[in-house]
Design a protein around this motif. Structure first.
Motif, short mmCIF file in Angstrom:
data_model
loop_
_atom_site.label_atom_id
_atom_site.label_comp_id
_atom_site.label_asym_id
_atom_site.label_seq_id
_atom_site.Cartn_x
_atom_site.Cartn_y
_atom_site.Cartn_z
N MET A 87 22.05 33.46 9.41
CA MET A 87 23.03 34.22 10.18
C MET A 87 24.43 34.09 9.59
O MET A 87 25.20 35.06 9.56
N LEU A 88 24.77 32.90 9.10
CA LEU A 88 26.06 32.72 8.42
C LEU A 88 26.13 33.60 7.17
O LEU A 88 27.15 34.23 6.89
N LEU A 89 25.04 33.61 6.42
CA LEU A 89 24.98 34.46 5.23
C LEU A 89 25.12 35.93 5.60
O LEU A 89 25.83 36.69 4.92
N ALA A 90 24.48 36.33 6.70
CA ALA A 90 24.60 37.72 7.16
C ALA A 90 26.04 38.05 7.52
O ALA A 90 26.52 39.16 7.24
N GLN A 91 26.75 37.11 8.13
CA GLN A 91 28.16 37.33 8.46
C GLN A 91 29.01 37.52 7.20
O GLN A 91 29.83 38.43 7.12
N VAL A 92 28.79 36.65 6.23
CA VAL A 92 29.57 36.73 4.98
C VAL A 92 29.30 38.04 4.27
O VAL A 92 30.23 38.73 3.82
N LEU A 93 28.02 38.41 4.16
CA LEU A 93 27.67 39.65 3.46
C LEU A 93 28.19 40.88 4.20
O LEU A 93 28.67 41.83 3.58
N THR A 94 28.11 40.85 5.53
CA THR A 94 28.62 41.97 6.33
C THR A 94 30.12 42.15 6.14
O THR A 94 30.61 43.27 5.92
N SER A 136 34.32 32.89 18.59
CA SER A 136 35.44 33.76 18.23
C SER A 136 36.21 33.19 17.04
O SER A 136 36.65 33.92 16.15
N ILE A 137 36.38 31.87 17.02
CA ILE A 137 37.07 31.21 15.90
C ILE A 137 36.26 31.39 14.62
O ILE A 137 36.82 31.69 13.55
N LEU A 138 34.94 31.23 14.73
CA LEU A 138 34.08 31.39 13.55
C LEU A 138 34.18 32.80 12.99
O LEU A 138 34.36 32.99 11.78
N SER A 139 34.08 33.81 13.86
CA SER A 139 34.18 35.21 13.41
C SER A 139 35.52 35.49 12.75
O SER A 139 35.59 36.10 11.67
N ALA A 140 36.60 35.06 13.39
CA ALA A 140 37.94 35.33 12.87
C ALA A 140 38.16 34.63 11.53
O ALA A 140 38.81 35.17 10.63
N THR A 141 37.63 33.42 11.39
CA THR A 141 37.79 32.67 10.14
C THR A 141 37.05 33.35 9.00
O THR A 141 37.60 33.48 7.89
N ILE A 142 35.84 33.79 9.26
CA ILE A 142 35.07 34.48 8.20
C ILE A 142 35.75 35.78 7.81
O ILE A 142 35.85 36.12 6.62
N ALA A 143 36.29 36.51 8.79
CA ALA A 143 37.04 37.73 8.47
C ALA A 143 38.25 37.39 7.61
O ALA A 143 38.58 38.10 6.65
N GLY A 144 38.93 36.28 7.94
CA GLY A 144 40.12 35.87 7.19
C GLY A 144 39.84 35.51 5.75
O GLY A 144 40.73 35.62 4.89
N LEU A 145 38.61 35.08 5.44
CA LEU A 145 38.25 34.74 4.05
C LEU A 145 38.35 35.95 3.13
O LEU A 145 38.52 35.79 1.92
N PHE A 146 38.25 37.15 3.70
CA PHE A 146 38.24 38.36 2.88
C PHE A 146 39.51 39.21 3.04
O PHE A 146 39.54 40.36 2.64
#
Length: 396
Positions: free
Chosen positions: A35-42, A385-395
């Protein structure tokens, strides 16, 4: 450096969720990793590839066109008040478009289009992650419907849900948003951040909930029925029911905004009387500053951004979005993106009561159980919410 800080934030979030787990031995780390990989790829696909950007722009254009149609209906009833320049009224310009979006959802549900799409996407997620079909269906369903509606859709399976499964179902509802109000969000925040937040928050809710409350698949008690998802007997009844539901949502949101914004002003008045020049938002900003910095928010903006995020947790996302909207041109794109993704969910105190009340209406005993883990539910949804926002911030 920003990537390293973001990875550290992700590790901290996952570590907190793991520390909260009530069954660490049965955590499905493979499913969580997928699921983490799916978030990163998405996120990478939607933000960093030309095709992804075109898809986001296309979806945003569709929503904007639907908003135009909705505004025509509002203008007809209100004589153009909602679209006059310089005379914007939030209830007219933002909230009333919920009625049209709710109508569309109701019709698509009656025609069995949405339920089938949701069922098979949920089935695919179940196969990939190892989660039960009911929880996977509920997670996808929560991307389209509100907290109460998503939970009611699986009420026939409630007698099979143990406490851990009930936690995951509730967490998905709290970590989601309703498609009927996405158009309203897009009136206040950049469309690309709202749209990417929807799948990210779905996965984040499942990731955090799977750490806190691991479950095992029981094939005998793991079926999803979409035959009777609509109470409407005809197409036009579905339209009417959707419009009435949308009107109720608009009025509820308006009432909550009046109450929460007024209460926030009252609290700030009390705080200012005791500590001159200090507001609740500033206090919350300092509290959330460390995690905000790790999420990728610029040091000079972290207090202000943290205050907005804190406001969302103690009130609701609309109040926080109204605070962020006038600052979009002043804050950096990354800060706006990170905070926007964080705000695009129902993770706040009032959601505890909404979810517990909905579950209690289906099963009184399980409603009492949800009330007991209410704070654990809010903490988990906030971590999501923190996890989602952090992954978005990586890009960004």
């Amino acid at each position: 450096m920003g990537i390293l800080l973001g990875l550290l934030a992700i590790i901290i979030v996952l570590a907190i969720a793991y520390a909260m787990s009530n069954d660490r031995k049965n955590v499905n780390f493979v499913g969580i990793g997928l699921m983490l990989l799916a978030q990163v790829l998405t996120t990478w696909f939607m933000f960093m590839t030309p095709i992804g950007e075109k898809i986001i722009n296309f979806i945003a254009d569709v929503f904007n066109k639907l908003i135009e149609f909705a505004n025509e209906g509002v203008a007809f009833v209100l004589g153009g008040v909602a679209i006059e320049e310089g005379g914007s009224v939030f209830f007219f310009n933002v909230l009333l478009i919920i009625i049209f979006f709710s109508t569309l959802l109701s019709v698509l549900t009656y025609l069995k289009i949405l339920p089938l799409i949701i069922k098979y996407i949920g089935w695919a997620i179940s196969k990939i992650t190892g989660l039960p079909k009911v929880e996977s269906f509920n997670a996808v369903n929560s991307m389209f419907f509100g907290q109460s509606e998503a939970i009611i859709a699986i009420k026939s399976q409630f007698h099979h849900l143990n406490n851990n499964r009930l936690y995951i179902v509730s967490a998905s509802a709290m970590g989601s948003v309703s498609a009927s109000i996405i158009g309203a969000y897009m009136q206040m925040l950049p469309a690309q951040f709202v749209l990417v937040a929807i799948p990210l928050n779905m996965f984040s809710s499942l990731i955090i909930a799977s750490l806190i409350a691991p479950v095992k698949v029981d094939d005998e008690n793991d079926e999803v029925d979409v035959k009777n998802v609509s109470d409407s007997k005809s197409f036009f009844e579905a339209m009417g029911n959707g419009a009435l539901d949308g009107g109720k949502i608009a009025l509820i949101v308006a009432a909550m905004l009046i109450a929460f914004i007024a209460a926030l002003e009252l609290v700030n008045w009390v705080i200012a009387a005791a500590f001159a020049g200090i507001t609740l938002q500033e206090i919350l900003g300092y509290v959330l500053a460390p995690i905000g910095f790790l999420m990728g928010i610029a040091p000079g903006e972290v207090i202000q951004a943290g205050g907005i995020m804190g406001t969302k947790i103690i009130t609701n996302e609309f109040v926080a979005m109204l605070e962020l909207e006038p600052l979009i041109g002043e804050l950096s794109e990354k800060t706006v993106g990170v905070v926007s993704v964080f705000l695009t969910s129902f993770a706040n105190f009032s959601s505890i009561g909404i979810i517990a009340g909905t579950v209690q209406g289906i099963n009184r005993e399980k409603g009492a159980t949800v009330s007991k883990f209410g704070m654990k539910l809010l903490i988990g949804a906030t971590l999501g919410s923190i996890l989602s926002a952090t992954i978005a911030g990586l890009f960004l």
